[in-house]
Design a protein around this motif. Structure first.
Motif, PDB file in Angstrom:
ATOM      1  N   GLU A 256      -3.276  -4.189 -11.096  1.00  6.64           N
ATOM      2  CA  GLU A 256      -4.385  -4.465 -10.190  1.00  6.64           C
ATOM      3  C   GLU A 256      -4.536  -5.968  -9.969  1.00  6.64           C
ATOM      4  O   GLU A 256      -4.002  -6.783 -10.731  1.00  6.64           O
ATOM      5  N   ARG A 257      -5.265  -6.294  -8.932  1.00  2.00           N
ATOM      6  CA  ARG A 257      -5.524  -7.696  -8.604  1.00  2.00           C
ATOM      7  C   ARG A 257      -6.340  -8.340  -9.720  1.00  2.00           C
ATOM      8  O   ARG A 257      -7.300  -7.745 -10.216  1.00  2.00           O
ATOM      9  N   PRO A 258      -5.990  -9.580 -10.128  1.00  3.97           N
ATOM     10  CA  PRO A 258      -6.778 -10.233 -11.186  1.00  3.97           C
ATOM     11  C   PRO A 258      -8.209 -10.477 -10.746  1.00  3.97           C
ATOM     12  O   PRO A 258      -8.484 -10.736  -9.571  1.00  3.97           O
ATOM     13  N   GLY A 259      -9.133 -10.387 -11.693  1.00  2.00           N
ATOM     14  CA  GLY A 259     -10.533 -10.661 -11.412  1.00  2.00           C
ATOM     15  C   GLY A 259     -10.773 -12.151 -11.277  1.00  2.00           C
ATOM     16  O   GLY A 259      -9.862 -12.980 -11.444  1.00  2.00           O
ATOM     17  N   ILE A 260     -12.020 -12.500 -11.013  1.00  2.00           N
ATOM     18  CA  ILE A 260     -12.353 -13.902 -10.777  1.00  2.00           C
ATOM     19  C   ILE A 260     -12.113 -14.749 -12.024  1.00  2.00           C
ATOM     20  O   ILE A 260     -11.527 -15.841 -11.947  1.00  2.00           O
ATOM     21  N   ALA A 261     -12.528 -14.260 -13.176  1.00  2.00           N
ATOM     22  CA  ALA A 261     -12.352 -15.040 -14.413  1.00  2.00           C
ATOM     23  C   ALA A 261     -10.872 -15.230 -14.730  1.00  2.00           C
ATOM     24  O   ALA A 261     -10.442 -16.328 -15.118  1.00  2.00           O
TER      25      ALA A 261
ATOM     26  N   GLN B 188     -11.077 -19.515  -7.280  1.00  2.00           N
ATOM     27  CA  GLN B 188     -10.885 -18.250  -7.985  1.00  2.00           C
ATOM     28  C   GLN B 188     -11.639 -17.089  -7.345  1.00  2.00           C
ATOM     29  O   GLN B 188     -11.296 -15.927  -7.547  1.00  2.00           O
ATOM     30  N   GLY B 189     -12.671 -17.396  -6.545  1.00  2.00           N
ATOM     31  CA  GLY B 189     -13.416 -16.334  -5.890  1.00  2.00           C
ATOM     32  C   GLY B 189     -12.826 -15.909  -4.565  1.00  2.00           C
ATOM     33  O   GLY B 189     -13.344 -14.975  -3.930  1.00  2.00           O
ATOM     34  N   ASP B 190     -11.747 -16.533  -4.140  1.00  2.00           N
ATOM     35  CA  ASP B 190     -11.141 -16.218  -2.855  1.00  2.00           C
ATOM     36  C   ASP B 190     -10.268 -14.971  -2.977  1.00  2.00           C
ATOM     37  O   ASP B 190      -9.334 -14.927  -3.794  1.00  2.00           O
ATOM     38  N   VAL B 191     -10.552 -13.979  -2.163  1.00  2.00           N
ATOM     39  CA  VAL B 191      -9.829 -12.710  -2.248  1.00  2.00           C
ATOM     40  C   VAL B 191      -8.345 -12.905  -1.973  1.00  2.00           C
ATOM     41  O   VAL B 191      -7.487 -12.302  -2.634  1.00  2.00           O
ATOM     42  N   ALA B 192      -8.011 -13.744  -0.996  1.00  2.00           N
ATOM     43  CA  ALA B 192      -6.603 -13.955  -0.661  1.00  2.00           C
ATOM     44  C   ALA B 192      -5.853 -14.636  -1.812  1.00  2.00           C
ATOM     45  O   ALA B 192      -4.690 -14.315  -2.072  1.00  2.00           O
ATOM     46  N   VAL B 193      -6.495 -15.560  -2.504  1.00  2.00           N
ATOM     47  CA  VAL B 193      -5.870 -16.206  -3.664  1.00  2.00           C
ATOM     48  C   VAL B 193      -5.591 -15.176  -4.745  1.00  2.00           C
ATOM     49  O   VAL B 193      -4.497 -15.137  -5.333  1.00  2.00           O
ATOM     50  N   ARG B 194      -6.546 -14.316  -4.994  1.00  2.00           N
ATOM     51  CA  ARG B 194      -6.360 -13.274  -6.015  1.00  2.00           C
ATOM     52  C   ARG B 194      -5.280 -12.279  -5.596  1.00  2.00           C
ATOM     53  O   ARG B 194      -4.463 -11.831  -6.424  1.00  2.00           O
ATOM     54  N   THR B 195      -5.249 -11.935  -4.340  1.00  2.00           N
ATOM     55  CA  THR B 195      -4.218 -11.019  -3.835  1.00  2.00           C
ATOM     56  C   THR B 195      -2.835 -11.637  -3.964  1.00  2.00           C
ATOM     57  O   THR B 195      -1.866 -10.960  -4.333  1.00  2.00           O
TER      58      THR B 195
ATOM     59  N   ARG C 162       0.479 -10.222  -6.023  1.00  2.00           N
ATOM     60  CA  ARG C 162       1.793  -9.985  -5.435  1.00  2.00           C
ATOM     61  C   ARG C 162       2.879 -10.779  -6.137  1.00  2.00           C
ATOM     62  O   ARG C 162       4.020 -10.314  -6.282  1.00  2.00           O
ATOM     63  N   LEU C 163       2.548 -11.978  -6.580  1.00  2.00           N
ATOM     64  CA  LEU C 163       3.550 -12.815  -7.232  1.00  2.00           C
ATOM     65  C   LEU C 163       3.790 -12.439  -8.683  1.00  2.00           C
ATOM     66  O   LEU C 163       4.910 -12.552  -9.194  1.00  2.00           O
TER      67      LEU C 163
END
Length: 295
Positions: free
Chosen positions: A261-266, A244-251, A255-256
């Protein structure tokens, strides 16, 4: 010592993914990639070893070229390293079944069937790579990795350099790293980790329980949850890493799923929970979705 073995490749095996992973360093200091195979240099039990792989239709023909006498453990360690670098630890079929009707990752899997998690040759390589890559961009991380190999690794007679083991990194001085663009914090964490492994206070063994591994690694100053989960993925081949802390995973989720905005870590942690116990493959497909966006 020179030995050969053959590893069966499953139907639909994606050679191009394996070659792409091992060709990230354009200078090819410790890895060389061709259209039909790869060569990887790594120290195993203190012995410089080149693992050479030639891909056939349904098998990988592998050569283990060790520059020195074989230890009792070396053949087994070489085979384990080959399974890692060929992405043969986690079968993606279970995840494909799991998300067949999932509206988010189901279509991504359908477009890219058979994606695999390619790993580092050893757990030590995976963890040091995770430490190096913390909070910096990929090209800079690759250049730092190359620097570490040049400082602590050893050349093989074939010309490839071999990725170091813990004793090789532990012999470095802090200034060896900080004078070559490593931040002081990153250099200290690398050396601290290497010394703990050498002293037997951190044991890098795939057979240990997940709880033991996580507790031991999180106790190391400078290593946090992202580093641990990334190492579990790239080093241990653990099938349920939550990145969950990976920026690419959140990005990728942004996109999907869309949204302002991009979801936060939580929020990302909650999104990933729906894919347990296959969150490692979920991360792989989220990363893949960034280069294969929805039609």
């Amino acid at each position: 010592m020179r030995g050969e073995l053959r590893l069966a490749l499953p139907a639909g095996y994606r050679v191009r993914d394996v070659l792409a992973f091992h060709s990230r360093d354009a200078e090819g200091l410790a890895e060389q990639v061709s259209a039909s195979g790869l060569r990887k240099g790594v120290l195993l039990d203190g012995v410089p070893v080149v693992l050479e792989v030639a891909f056939g239709e349904d098998e990988a023909r592998c050569t283990v070229d060790a520059d020195g006498a074989s230890t009792d453990a070396l053949p087994g360690r070489a085979r384990e390293a080959l399974l890692n670098i060929l992405g043969l630890r986690i079968d993606p079929a279970a995840f494909a079944d799991f998300v067949r009707d999932d509206p988010v990752l189901g279509p991504v899997v359908a477009r890219q069937p058979g994606l695999r998690i390619v790993q580092s040759a050893t757990i030590f390589e995976a963890l040091t790579w995770a430490i190096i890559g913390q909070q910096i961009n990929l090209p800079f991380a690759i250049s730092l990795r190359r620097t570490l190999i040049g400082l602590a690794g050893r050349p093989h007679p074939s010309g490839l350099w071999c990725y170091p083991e813990a004793p090789d990194v532990a012999r470095l001085a802090l200034e060896d790293l900080t004078s070559r663009k490593f931040s002081r914090a990153k250099a200290e964490t690398l050396l601290r980790f290497a010394h703990l492994v050498v002293d037997g206070k951190v044991v890098l063994d795939r057979t240990r329980s997940l709880g033991e591994v996580v507790e031991e690694l999180l106790a190391i100053k400078g290593i946090g949850p992202w580093t641990v989960n990334y190492a579990l993925l790239r080093g241990y081949g653990y099938p349920d890493c939550s990145l969950q802390g990976d920026v690419a995973v959140r990005t990728a989720f942004h996109r999907l799923l869309g949204g302002p905005e991009r979801p936060g870590i939580a929020a990302t942690e909650q999104l990933l929970l729906r894919y347990a116990p296959h969150r490692t493959m979920a991360a792989a497909y989220l990363w893949a979705s960034l280069i294969d966006p929805p039609a």
